[in-house]
Design an enzyme around this catalytic site. Structure first.
Site, PDB file in Angstrom:
ATOM      1  N   ILE A 182      88.797 107.983  26.510  1.00  0.00           N
ATOM      2  CA  ILE A 182      89.654 107.453  27.568  1.00  0.00           C
ATOM      3  C   ILE A 182      89.367 108.147  28.896  1.00  0.00           C
ATOM      4  CG2 ILE A 182      92.036 107.179  28.339  1.00  0.00           C
ATOM      5  CD1 ILE A 182      91.307 105.350  26.060  1.00  0.00           C
TER       6      ILE A 182
ATOM      7  N   LYS B 166     102.127 106.208  18.533  1.00  0.00           N
ATOM      8  CA  LYS B 166     102.560 107.110  17.452  1.00  0.00           C
ATOM      9  C   LYS B 166     103.709 108.028  17.889  1.00  0.00           C
ATOM     10  CE  LYS B 166      98.063 106.952  15.209  1.00  0.00           C
ATOM     11  NZ  LYS B 166      97.603 105.796  16.016  1.00  0.00           N
TER      12      LYS B 166
ATOM     13  N   LEU C 138      89.319 100.412  20.623  1.00  0.00           N
ATOM     14  CA  LEU C 138      88.118 100.120  19.844  1.00  0.00           C
ATOM     15  C   LEU C 138      86.971 101.020  20.251  1.00  0.00           C
ATOM     16  CD1 LEU C 138      88.215  96.233  19.921  1.00  0.00           C
ATOM     17  CD2 LEU C 138      88.666  97.680  17.962  1.00  0.00           C
TER      18      LEU C 138
ATOM     19  N   SER D  37      86.623 104.249  20.153  1.00  0.00           N
ATOM     20  CA  SER D  37      86.848 105.608  20.656  1.00  0.00           C
ATOM     21  C   SER D  37      86.387 106.628  19.626  1.00  0.00           C
ATOM     22  CB  SER D  37      88.328 105.824  20.976  1.00  0.00           C
ATOM     23  OG  SER D  37      89.115 105.717  19.805  1.00  0.00           O
TER      24      SER D  37
ATOM     25  N   GLU E 205     100.884 109.143   7.935  1.00  0.00           N
ATOM     26  CA  GLU E 205     100.391 107.840   8.354  1.00  0.00           C
ATOM     27  C   GLU E 205     101.422 106.751   8.079  1.00  0.00           C
ATOM     28  OE1 GLU E 205      96.078 105.711   8.225  1.00  0.00           O
ATOM     29  OE2 GLU E 205      96.862 106.339   6.290  1.00  0.00           O
TER      30      GLU E 205
END
Length: 630
Positions: free
Chosen positions: A307, A423, A462, A464, A556
């Protein structure tokens, strides 16, 4: 309606051409001596049969498919078709005249046949010649391209999806390069008026829903998607149909990537997973972005990451006064430095090797560069690793972020934008909990600061570093199995450029304390994603490559959320950016923020001295909705 109008125009043009050819043939045969008795004796026979002869020609033309070609793409195949149909029509007219015991001089048949080819062919080729006359070598390619012999032996049978300008260009390019060993055998297009027509000699046999059936019928080996102007959703549907075959797939880039470029085989690329997202390109307000970036000193932390590096690339386009990429890892930021300096030689670009954990080092950076805008992308992001290393997650994601926030406030930064994650919503893992604490610190600081603090929350990107797609590809290269943690697990996905463009746009909208939420589209089932990547790699899932379900990892979730129930959500001026209402900090966070007298080093020492379970207990005090047992 368009189809029938086109056919009607062709019929009218052909009627004119057929009769003009006969009249001119008589004039040539009799040396333009129209006063001759012999001329009028024969010409009267033509005049008496003009309607019948015209109908005979039109019927023959229709039966032999002359009206099923898209004449805007007329090429040598149409010339061959016109020669054949004109010969057949001339033969039919001779049979009719002989049957009715009438006759013309034999040279009339020869002249009219030649003139039919020239006139009828000219009508169909004229439009294309006018369109392409400016292109170097265009006229030559129009008439002689197909005369190149096809490569002998085996060849690849190709289906073209998209019978428009791009599709026609690809078909012609393939025919001009027989050395490629390809032959276009069928075309597909969703326009109803094109069904059963011909494009550059290739039949348009159906729409995209017939791809599987047509691929089997024509023995197709490769499918080329030639619709550069299509929206992502349409491409997604086409690729899904192509995936039902075992054909290789190629695609033309989007029209924006083909500006001032000629469509050709060389522009084709492999279909990638991004084509399956079904998302249209992001539109940003360049004026808003330029207003807070252009001419400013911009600092990007985590500048060497997926990023962070894309932030640097995108920000560089908006002409900042200076761009600083800060990262603790030197290799990736070194590569980025070379790329930026080559692409933007006039941009003042600097690299700083430092850790956001060190308040003193970051203070030196702020003192030296005095940034106007800060994009904070430095973070530990891998869920399983942070579950087993919670201390480092806290030190980097919380204390490192607090250092950046405090110093941005102290040095009067104008805009501070933090990269957050889905998250952080109802977190079930350490990584998500630490990012939620970082959001809360940012929101609390924004209340009393002149700096505009904001966070941007989104899901997976996508490609990364360490994301699921590169992992899947490596597993496929090794022959499998591809591992999925749960059959029903879903995730939101974005491309890296798309996410970064929206992050920069959100920064322009910030007034202070907002958590911006990006529209991630529909969640993607990871099992479907794995199967699609296997297909795009040329294999059949569950047959050539095994998919193994391994079970959920610690921390998760089956699915991710982008918003806390209590936050609420509002639309912004941008249709892909939403904003959540700020929440008051928890009591535990308030106590943590009040420890201003404690140095960063003391904070870090205190966290390091804790056990992992104590760190998680502490996180749970700060984030009451952090659930460690899911």
């Amino acid at each position: 309606m368009v189809k029938f109008s086109r056919i009607l125009l062709l019929l009218i043009a052909d009627v004119i051409c057929i009769n003009f050819a006969y009249i001119l043939s008589f004039l040539i045969r009799f040396n333009f001596e129209v006063s001759s008795t012999v001329f009028w004796a024969y010409f009267s026979t033509y005049a008496n049969n003009i309607l019948t002869l015209t109908v005979v020609y039109i019927i023959v033309f229709w039966l032999l498919g002359l009206y099923r070609s898209l004449w805007r793409y007329a090429g040598t195949e149409e010339i061959v078709r016109i020669v054949i149909t004109s010969a057949a029509a001339a033969a039919a007219s001779i049979v009719y005249l002989e049957f009715t015991q009438q006759m013309f001089p034999r040279t009339i048949y020869v002249y009219s046949f030649i003139l039919d080819i020239l006139l009828i062919g000219g009508v169909r080729l004229g439009y294309r010649i006018i369109r392409e006359l400016r292109a170097p070598g265009a006229v030559k390619s129009l008439f002689f391209g197909v005369l190149k012999s096809e490569a002998r032996g085996s060849f690849t049978k190709v289906m073209i999806v998209g019978a428009g300008d791009a599709g026609a260009a690809i078909i012609k390019d393939i025919k001009r390069h027989p050395d490629l060993g390809k032959r276009v055998v069928v075309a597909v297009d969703d326009a109803p008026d094109k069904l059963n027509q011909n494009i550059v000699g290739v039949k348009i046999a159906g729409n995209h829903m017939a791809i599987k059936q047509l691929a089997r019928r024509y023995g197709v080996d490769e499918i080329i998607i030639a619709i550069p102007s299509a929206k992502r959703k349409a491409i997604q549907e086409i690729v899904n149909e192509c995936n039902k075959t075992r054909c290789k797939m190629k695609i033309l880039p989007a029209i924006s990537d083909l500006i001032n470029e000629t469509v050709s085989i060389s522009k084709l690329r492999d279909v990638d997973i991004e084509d399956l997202l079904g998302r249209d390109p992001v539109q940003v307000n360049l004026r808003e972005i330029s207003g807070y970036v252009e001419g400013k000193i911009v600092l990007v932390t985590g500048g060497g990451g997926s990023i962070g590096s894309e932030l640097c690339r995108q920000i560089a386009k908006f002409k900042p006064r200076k761009l600083i990429a800060l990262d603790i890892y030197e290799n990736t930021v070194f590569e980025l430095s070379n790329e930026i300096r080559n692409t933007y030689p006039d941009l003042e670009f600097e690299v700083v090797i430092a850790s956001v954990r060190s308040r003193q080092r970051i203070r030196e950076v702020f003192l030296k560069y005095k940034p106007h805008v800060v994009f904070h992308a430095a973070a530990h992001k891998h869920v399983p690793l942070m579950e087993s290393n919670p201390k480092d997650a806290v030190i980097n994601n919380i204390i490192g972020t607090k250092n950046m926030i405090d110093l941005s406030d102290e040095y009067a930064v104008e805009n501070f934008v933090m990269i957050s994650t889905d998250k952080a919503v109802n977190p079930t893992n350490v990584m998500g909990a630490t990012k939620r604490v970082a959001e809360m610190i940012l929101q609390e600081k924004s209340v009393h600061s002149r700096t505009s603090f904001s966070a941007v929350r989104f899901g997976n990107v996508l490609g990364s570093n360490g994301s699921v797609i590169p992992i899947f590809r490596k597993q496929i290269e090794r022959g499998g199995p591809v591992t999925v943690t749960h059959e029903e697990i879903t995730r939101y996905f974005m491309t890296i450029p798309e996410a970064v463009q929206l992050v920069i746009q959100a920064g322009a909208m910030a007034t202070g304390g907002e958590i911006f939420i990006l529209d991630m589209g529909d969640p993607v089932r990871i099992m479907d994603l794995a199967e699609n990547i296997i297909r795009l790699s040329g294999y059949v899932p569950h047959v050539d490559i095994e998919i193994k379900v391994t079970g959920l990892r610690p921390g998760e979730k089956l699915y991710e959320e982008l918003l806390l129930d209590e936050e609420g959500i509002e639309r912004t001026a941008h249709n892909k950016i939403f904003v959540a209402h700020p929440l008051p900090p928890s009591q535990g966070l308030g106590e943590f923020l009040e420890q201003e007298h404690i140095s960063t080093e003391e904070n870090i020492t205190g966290i390091i001295s804790m056990r992992d379970d104590e760190v998680k207990d502490w996180l749970q005090e700060l984030v009451p909705n952090y659930s460690r047992n899911q």
